[in-house]
Design a protein around this motif. Structure first.
Motif, mmCIF file in Angstrom:
data_model
loop_
_atom_site.group_PDB
_atom_site.id
_atom_site.type_symbol
_atom_site.label_atom_id
_atom_site.label_comp_id
_atom_site.label_asym_id
_atom_site.label_seq_id
_atom_site.Cartn_x
_atom_site.Cartn_y
_atom_site.Cartn_z
ATOM 1 N N MET A 1 32.323 30.579 38.844
ATOM 2 C CA MET A 1 31.629 30.429 37.562
ATOM 3 C C MET A 1 32.177 29.214 36.830
ATOM 4 S SD MET A 1 31.119 33.346 34.653
ATOM 5 C CE MET A 1 32.880 33.547 34.465
ATOM 6 N N ALA A 21 31.405 39.021 33.091
ATOM 7 C CA ALA A 21 32.295 38.145 33.866
ATOM 8 C C ALA A 21 32.524 38.630 35.291
ATOM 9 C CB ALA A 21 33.617 37.964 33.126
ATOM 10 N N PRO A 22 32.855 39.915 35.537
ATOM 11 C CA PRO A 22 33.081 40.343 36.930
ATOM 12 C C PRO A 22 31.838 40.185 37.804
ATOM 13 C CG PRO A 22 33.990 41.941 35.386
ATOM 14 C CD PRO A 22 33.168 40.992 34.573
ATOM 15 N N LEU A 24 29.399 37.977 37.423
ATOM 16 C CA LEU A 24 29.177 36.562 37.674
ATOM 17 C C LEU A 24 30.153 36.035 38.724
ATOM 18 C CD1 LEU A 24 28.534 35.335 34.031
ATOM 19 C CD2 LEU A 24 26.855 35.494 35.877
ATOM 20 N N GLU A 25 31.392 36.452 38.678
ATOM 21 C CA GLU A 25 32.366 36.038 39.685
ATOM 22 C C GLU A 25 31.922 36.506 41.069
ATOM 23 O OE1 GLU A 25 34.756 34.038 39.385
ATOM 24 O OE2 GLU A 25 35.080 33.927 37.216
ATOM 25 N N GLN A 26 31.407 37.712 41.143
ATOM 26 C CA GLN A 26 30.920 38.253 42.415
ATOM 27 C C GLN A 26 29.738 37.448 42.936
ATOM 28 O OE1 GLN A 26 29.901 42.425 42.116
ATOM 29 N NE2 GLN A 26 28.617 42.344 43.944
ATOM 30 N N TYR A 28 29.004 34.357 42.463
ATOM 31 C CA TYR A 28 29.358 33.001 42.882
ATOM 32 C C TYR A 28 30.344 32.969 44.051
ATOM 33 C CZ TYR A 28 26.936 30.641 39.067
ATOM 34 O OH TYR A 28 25.974 30.138 38.229
ATOM 35 N N ALA A 29 30.730 34.131 44.567
ATOM 36 C CA ALA A 29 31.640 34.166 45.708
ATOM 37 C C ALA A 29 30.934 33.663 46.963
ATOM 38 C CB ALA A 29 32.145 35.587 45.925
#
Length: 320
Positions: A1, A21-22, A24-26, A28-29
């Protein structure tokens, strides 16, 4: 992110979005999509440039005022082509013209001519693609724009565009509408363009759009419609214009009833336009089949399945 995205959203008044946030991080992995690692490399391979001179108020969005030096042109072009297909545009990046499948400027010009001024408004763009419209909204005076689209490639295309921009107040996030904080009632204007007919529950989608708007906020809805003055809707049994995920097509009178029953006020039809193969077509940047292949070869007013050819309406209305 992208660093600072959530802080920027909070600055815009979207305090409750930090909970995303969690997710979005997932998204973009590298494991989120089989091509994510290669898309990330394409963005990371873009050479360092000095951003400046962007023009968001032109039909072709220009991201750099000056042409790229010859030594960088092919490198930038190669990275951007690696992010194909480019559905929305056009863009110009230092002399590289991204000739997208859609002449999105045509739709934007039809929509903008019917809009209230966007000066100072906080805007949500649902199904935003790679951010072309969001950047045009910024060029029209928006204070900040949040675009959401579940297609990861489009979000990575926007990241590539950001490489050439000096941190604009525009964000494109890999999210669906039903993943946003419920009933946020935060936005002055919400756009939903080319999304409604992909929803299994179109009235549910309209209800969610209503809940994104502050009281008196404006919805800009653009969608496929059936021709005629009869109040009706139909579901393609298999495909429509070669698209599998078209669930329900209303006539314009039926669409207006949907909006009124959902709770919108002051609904007005801003435009009805048939889509042509000049507006949506195959290009170097989108080399696959496009509208021409979806129309009957002996009757361009019908799709290959026998349905009326694509016709799109723009309806503008307000939340109570």
């Amino acid at each position: 992110m992208q660093p600072g995205v959530l802080a920027s959203l909070e600055t815009a008044g979207l305090d409750g979005w930090r909970q995303l946030a969690p997710l979005l991080e997932q998204r973009y992995a590298d494991t989120a999509h089989g091509d994510m690692a290669s898309w990330r490399r394409a963005v990371e391979d873009l050479p360092a440039v000095t951003p400046g001179g962007a023009d968001f108020d032109a039909d072709t969005i220009h991201l750099l005022a000056d042409p790229l030096p010859d030594a960088l042109l092919e490198l930038v072009r190669k990275s951007l082509l690696a992010l194909s297909p480019w559905r929305k545009g056009p863009f110009d990046i230092g002399g590289i013209h991204i000739d997208s499948e859609w002449r999105s400027d045509w739709k934007w010009n039809r929509v903008r001519s019917a809009l209230a001024p966007l000066d100072g408004r906080l805007i949500l763009d649902v199904g935003c693609g790679n951010g072309y419209y969001a950047l045009r909204m910024l060029g029209a005076g928006a204070r900040a724009v949040v675009g959401i689209d579940p297609t990861l490639l489009f979000c990575m295309q926007f990241r590539a565009l950001l490489h050439f921009l000096p941190d604009p107040p525009v964000h494109v996030l890999p999210l669906r509408l039903d993943e946003l904080p419920a009933r946020c009632h935060a936005f002055d204007t919400t756009f939903s363009m080319g999304v409604l007919y992909h929803q299994r529950s179109p009235l549910g989608h309209l209800k969610q759009l209503l809940e994104t708007l502050r009281p008196g906020g404006e919805l800009v809805l653009e969608t496929l419609i059936l021709p005629g003055d009869e109040q009706c809707c139909r579901t393609p049994p298999d495909r429509y214009a070669r698209m599998r995920n078209v669930w329900l097509l209303p006539s314009l009178p039926e669409l207006l009833v949907w909006l009124q029953r959902t709770g919108f006020n002051d609904c007005r039809v801003a435009d009805v336009t048939a889509t042509t193969t000049h507006e949506q077509r195959t290009t170097e940047w989108m080399p696959f089949e496009s509208l021409a292949e979806a129309l009957a070869p002996d009757d361009p007013d019908r799709t290959v399945e026998g349905w009326p050819a694509p016709r799109r309406a723009v309806v503008i209305c307000r939340s109570p």
